[in-house]
Write an enzyme that holds these catalytic residues in place. Structure first.
Site, PDB file in Angstrom:
ATOM      1  N   GLU A  66       0.749  -1.066  -0.497  1.00  0.00           N
ATOM      2  CA  GLU A  66       0.414   0.334   0.095  1.00  0.00           C
ATOM      3  C   GLU A  66       0.876   1.463  -0.037  1.00  0.00           C
ATOM      4  OE1 GLU A  66      -3.790   1.594   2.720  1.00  0.00           O
ATOM      5  OE2 GLU A  66      -2.563   0.370   4.215  1.00  0.00           O
ATOM      6  N   LYS A 123      -9.711   2.409  -1.991  1.00  0.00           N
ATOM      7  CA  LYS A 123      -9.620   2.194  -0.729  1.00  0.00           C
ATOM      8  C   LYS A 123     -11.095   2.307  -0.184  1.00  0.00           C
ATOM      9  CE  LYS A 123      -6.727   1.561   3.866  1.00  0.00           C
ATOM     10  NZ  LYS A 123      -5.899   1.487   4.337  1.00  0.00           N
ATOM     11  N   CYS A 139      -5.201  -3.217   2.121  1.00  0.00           N
ATOM     12  CA  CYS A 139      -5.146  -2.876   3.729  1.00  0.00           C
ATOM     13  C   CYS A 139      -6.848  -3.455   4.610  1.00  0.00           C
ATOM     14  CB  CYS A 139      -4.840  -2.060   4.518  1.00  0.00           C
ATOM     15  SG  CYS A 139      -4.064  -2.402   6.539  1.00  0.00           S
TER      16      CYS A 139
END
Length: 558
Positions: free
Chosen positions: A41, A113, A149
């Site tokens: 990330e 995200k 994540c």
């Protein structure tokens, strides 16, 4: 199809260096016959960039290098994380935290995200807008889902991005997650359980790529891995160091119970033989060594100075420093006062000899006499108290900082989390320094580290570990004169600081109410000290520092 998992150590804002490192890894993966390489990330800028994301020049420099990187990518696919500017008319933040798939000189797929953590050390909603639901993508005949994540940690949120990704879409062959997941003791087991459960829940193999390296107080542990549909380990990268893990995706996606048993019986690949990463005191040591080394090197330091008291905290700090920097780059200094026991001086010298680092002896009695003479007329008629004890600590701090300034070495403070919690430390004295190595390590864990360090022989003199702890600031002083035993203190601190339990709930665990109330009172009144403390390395689930934001002044006692 082969996929490379590349966990690399970054330095926030070093865009050109990151680009070259990524290109180097891409070439290595190509030479190994890989079709796809995956990075963590926000790898191009480094994680977490924090308010640098508010600087237009930072984003312009990032995008310039990103465009250069995209043009350099050929037949191998590259997945990496970037901050991405939102386009057109919009409300909310101006950035997404994105993952891009780059192939043949262009971006062929992107996801944003969706779950932006704002707890503990995270503050992503300060900078990023949540992304829309992600779509699967196909590459070299495989249909995959890409997540970032937190998107696979949905328990704190009303929305589950993985479930949404799988809903109303053709079945996937594999799920990919790119992460910058910081370490704390217990995180490896927590992460392993979550990832295994995710695979079993959705009957999907998982490829997980995590950042590695120290960034300020945070330590990223790596441990990138691949899990099969049953959530069992297929392959794992190293922890706490850079590594490239290459996996055969066909073997991963086709893996059955029969083939898995055959692999275990052959025991050909050590990485496939072991189970999922688990927590241990050895992992804590590795984390602290990595965090210490990276903090010094990334801030331009290569040498450290440490005040050796003859106690266990400074001994463990000295061992960590020599492991991180090499003994030739560590100077240990004993600064005895008239109250320092001879065995403390002897043990400090023996430790330095065992480690092979530099050692100096600087008695502080002459300086104590000068301070006493200067203050004598003001202190006349008053009994000695903690003031004189603090003066000793501050004399030591001044001398150690002088050595730090003169020789360009970073002073490492040696206080532990238990002491920091209850204020058993002196502002501008033993709290002086540039990095607090053990600031998030409870005292009981310090002893565990010391015993672990002695596993192959007596690196730390045994007497340092076995003698009762003492600040040695007055005659016959011992920590337990003022504090409960650390076997009592540390569980209370953990319950209050990490589990957020109330006084009543902690007392219900069998602790005396008066003891619990006194400890929590000390925590509350010493917040001002911790706000002025050096940066500390985070190794528990709740450290003092950025992830714990309490007011200095408040009246809540519970």
């Amino acid at each position: 199809m082969k996929i490379a998992l590349a966990q690399i150590n970054t330095l926030i804002g070093q865009f050109d260096a990151h680009k070259e490192r990524i290109i180097e890894q891409v070439r290595q993966a190509e030479q190994a016959g890989c079709d796809l390489i995956i990075f963590p990330e926000l790898v191009l800028c480094g994680y977490p960039p924090q308010d640098l994301l508010e600087r237009p020049s930072f984003l312009q420099a990032h995008d310039k290098v990103l465009n250069e990187l995209v043009r350099s990518v050929g037949e191998i696919g590259v997945i990496l994380g970037v901050p991405e500017k939102r386009q057109g008319q919009y409300k909310g933040k101006h950035l997404y935290n994105s993952a891009l798939l780059i192939h043949q000189g262009r971006v062929v797929h992107r996801v944003r995200k969706q779950l932006l953590p704002t707890y503990d050390v995270f503050d992503e909603s300060r900078y990023f807008e949540p992304g829309p639901p992600s779509l699967p993508f196909s590459f070299q005949g495989l249909r995959m889902g890409l997540t970032i994540c937190e998107d696979i940690w949905p328990s704190k949120y009303p929305h589950d991005p993985v479930a949404s990704l799988l809903q109303d879409h053709e079945r996937l062959d594999c799920l990919i997650n790119i992460s910058a997941s910081p370490y704390h003791h217990g995180k490896l087991a927590e992460r392993s359980q979550l990832l295994s459960a995710l695979c079993r829940q959705h009957d999907l193999p998982l490829i997980y790529v995590n950042q590695v390296g120290g960034q300020d107080s945070l330590i990223f542990d790596g441990h990138s891995l691949a899990l099969d549909r049953q959530g069992e380990l297929f392959a794992a990268a190293a922890g706490f160091q850079e590594d490239m893990l290459i996996i055969d995706v066909d073997a991963l996606t086709d893996r059955t119970e029969r083939t898995r048993r055959a692999e275990q019986e052959k025991q050909e690949d050590q990485r496939n033989k072991k189970g999922l990463p688990q927590d241990s005191i050895a992992q804590v040591e590795q984390a602290l060594v990595l965090g210490l080394r990276d903090y010094l090197h990334k801030t331009g330091f290569h040498k450290a100075v440490i005040g050796l008291s003859g106690g266990v905290d400074s001994a463990v700090t000295a061992v960590l420093a020599t492991l991180a920097l090499g003994p030739e780059n560590v100077l240990c200094v004993a600064l005895p006062s008239p109250y320092t026991a001879r065995m403390s001086i002897d043990d400090a010298g023996a430790l330095a000899e065992n480690l092979g680092c530099g050692f100096e002896l600087l008695p502080i009695a002459p300086a104590m006499e000068v301070y006493g003479a200067i203050l004598e007329h003001l202190f006349a008629g008053r009994e000695e108290d903690v003031t004189e004890q603090n003066l000793q600590a501050r004399i030591r701090g001044n001398l150690l900082m002088a050595l730090s300034n003169k020789f360009g070495s970073l002073l490492l403070t040696t206080g532990n989390k238990s002491e920091m919690a209850v204020g058993y430390c002196t502002l501008y004295g033993d709290m002086s320094g540039g990095l607090a190595v053990l600031a998030d390590v409870p005292k009981v864990m310090v002893y565990e580290l010391a015993r672990w360090m002695n596993r192959a022989g007596e690196m730390i003199p045994e007497r340092i570990i076995t003698r009762p702890p003492s600040a040695e600031l007055k005659p016959d002083q011992a920590d337990q004169d003022d504090l409960p035993g650390y076997e009592v203190l540390d569980p209370i601190l953990s319950a209050y600081l990490e589990e957020h339990l109330s006084i009543e709930e902690i007392v219900a665990r069998g602790f005396a109410q008066s003891t619990v109330e006194d400890i929590i009172r000390r925590i509350r009144i010493n917040e001002h000290k911790r706000k002025q403390a050096p940066l500390g390395l985070k190794v528990t689930s709740k450290a003092f520092g950025y992830g714990r934001r309490y007011p200095i002044v408040h009246g809540f006692a519970g």
